[in-house]
Scaffold this active site. Sequence first.
Site, PDB file in Angstrom:
ATOM      1  N   LYS A 171       1.239  -0.848  -0.233  1.00 56.85           N
ATOM      2  CA  LYS A 171       0.427   0.141  -0.070  1.00 56.85           C
ATOM      3  C   LYS A 171       1.198   1.256   0.204  1.00 56.85           C
ATOM      4  O   LYS A 171       1.595   1.380   0.814  1.00 56.85           O
ATOM      5  CB  LYS A 171      -0.637   0.129   1.478  1.00 56.85           C
ATOM      6  CG  LYS A 171      -2.041   1.237   1.041  1.00 56.85           C
ATOM      7  CD  LYS A 171      -2.105   1.877   2.314  1.00 56.85           C
ATOM      8  CE  LYS A 171      -1.900   2.915   3.175  1.00 56.85           C
ATOM      9  NZ  LYS A 171      -1.443   4.383   2.153  1.00 56.85           N
ATOM     10  N   GLY A 202      -4.402   2.933  -1.313  1.00 59.67           N
ATOM     11  CA  GLY A 202      -6.189   3.409  -0.780  1.00 59.67           C
ATOM     12  C   GLY A 202      -5.098   4.289   1.053  1.00 59.67           C
ATOM     13  O   GLY A 202      -4.276   4.398   0.303  1.00 59.67           O
ATOM     14  N   GLY A 204      -4.550   5.141   4.719  1.00 58.15           N
ATOM     15  CA  GLY A 204      -4.325   4.514   6.151  1.00 58.15           C
ATOM     16  C   GLY A 204      -5.357   3.754   7.182  1.00 58.15           C
ATOM     17  O   GLY A 204      -4.603   2.621   7.588  1.00 58.15           O
ATOM     18  N   PRO A 205      -6.013   4.619   7.244  1.00 57.40           N
ATOM     19  CA  PRO A 205      -6.879   4.382   8.481  1.00 57.40           C
ATOM     20  C   PRO A 205      -8.211   3.462   7.652  1.00 57.40           C
ATOM     21  O   PRO A 205      -8.924   2.704   8.223  1.00 57.40           O
ATOM     22  CB  PRO A 205      -8.075   4.972   8.808  1.00 57.40           C
ATOM     23  CG  PRO A 205      -7.230   6.051   8.310  1.00 57.40           C
ATOM     24  CD  PRO A 205      -6.796   5.954   7.286  1.00 57.40           C
ATOM     25  N   GLY A 208      -4.044   0.286   4.990  1.00 58.04           N
ATOM     26  CA  GLY A 208      -3.406  -0.054   5.613  1.00 58.04           C
ATOM     27  C   GLY A 208      -3.496  -0.512   6.953  1.00 58.04           C
ATOM     28  O   GLY A 208      -3.374  -1.446   7.483  1.00 58.04           O
ATOM     29  N   GLU A 246       9.780   2.196  10.911  1.00 60.44           N
ATOM     30  CA  GLU A 246      10.875   2.991  10.373  1.00 60.44           C
ATOM     31  C   GLU A 246       9.868   4.381  10.866  1.00 60.44           C
ATOM     32  O   GLU A 246       8.901   4.303   9.459  1.00 60.44           O
ATOM     33  CB  GLU A 246      11.488   3.013   9.262  1.00 60.44           C
ATOM     34  CG  GLU A 246      12.244   3.558   9.064  1.00 60.44           C
ATOM     35  CD  GLU A 246      12.181   5.419   8.632  1.00 60.44           C
ATOM     36  OE1 GLU A 246      12.253   6.389   9.362  1.00 60.44           O
ATOM     37  OE2 GLU A 246      12.090   5.421   7.144  1.00 60.44           O
TER      38      GLU A 246
END
Length: 476
Positions: A171, A202, A204-205, A208, A246
């Site tokens: 992603k 897409g 993150g919420p 991810g 990271e």
Amino acid sequence: MTMDALKFYIDGAWVDPLEPNSLEVINPATEESFALVSLGAPGDVDRAVRAARRAFPAYAATSVQARLGWLEKIVAGFRARLPELARAMTLEMGAPITFSTERQATVALFHFEEALRVLADYPFEERMGSGIVRREPIGVCGLITPWNWPLNQVASKVAPALATGCTVVLKPSEIAPLSSLLFARIVHEAGLPPGVFNLVNGDGPTVGEAIASHPEVDMVSFTGSTGAGVKVAKLAADTVKRVAQELGGKSANIILPDADIRAAVIAGVHACNTNAGQNCQSPTRMLIPRDRQGEAFAAAREAVEAIRLGDPMDPACTMGPLVSQAQFDKVQQLIRSGIEEGATLVAGGTGRPPGLERGYYVLPTVFGDVTPDMRIAREEIFGPVLSIMGYDTEDEAIAIANDTPFGLAGFVQSPDLERARRVANAIRAGRVYLNGAPFDRSLPFGGYKQSGNGREFGVFGFEEYLEVKAILGYGN
């Protein structure tokens, strides 16, 4: 470039999302939309993960020679498309075209070249004690990457994952997705078996979090903010999958009294402003002997005056805009906080640079007389903002450098290499650069404390994607 921008790459083919849901990609230099991408849903992630799971047993069993062949084809495709990849990154995240070509795209290519080097001679089995230690691919890897170094972060994860025999669901950032879509074409043209590499765009919420929580994902590698990294780790915990992160940074640049102050400050300002300051390891806290700060301020102004802001497609431009309105607003707020909390404004300040009324441009800004309690000294700004802080003793400089929840990188300047090494040993960070040392793709990269866990690059990054198995009773 936009032909497949609304499609995902799943199971060896370009496919439509399960439900149409598009997002405009904004050129940060013009604030105008120039492409559309689809935003995926959990069902799209599930489709990609299942493809990766089906492909894993056969791909994990492929020979080293077969994987070397696929990686070599990716490297060749990457080199052939390098100008196109660089242009895509300039358009999507504002990096000057010269920088996109010479650093953004080229450093990404380095990771595949490094994966080839490590894979060629890597001992996947070795005798130990009364048995054998084997290193085996961990499985399906969910890779979640940021916008600031779009291809570099993709390559630093995808290259070792593919080299070790893992399968991948990627992603990329929805803010800067086009270079990754071009990269997916390179992977497709390299002829990897279907399902080995998959890409779902897409946010993150949605996407991810679906990757991080998916029970069929064996490992998540995430690069981004510390807050988002914590969320990923919590979601991954329910299935006890490996998590490599990271995260943020607030790196200190300790300029020791025996250094050439003017040269060190000028180099430090430019290092802080690389990529418009949108780097997790930027040396954003410059530590100067207290009685030399006036000299440092003059050198910092000189360095800022040499920066050329402008159209990032102009080869003469050395700094482009920030990536988005949200990033612009955040950096402006933190610059205001530095002024309000009493730091000395050495250069720059709030507002846009003269003549650049459109685009998310900010003034390269330097603050002096910064104290460790100020927001600009504690928060990751992710913009071209430098804090100069004074110290009286070497021990005090080290204490200030370590007074942060982050620990990604550190920098030390001194002609006395043994002294610089002693200070570097005392810095609580995963990577320390002495005297402007250049990037080295073979050395590990990663953080202490809230800057993350795990390592990328070289053999250390390679081994993040391997499980360790002991077989007892097979010894001589």
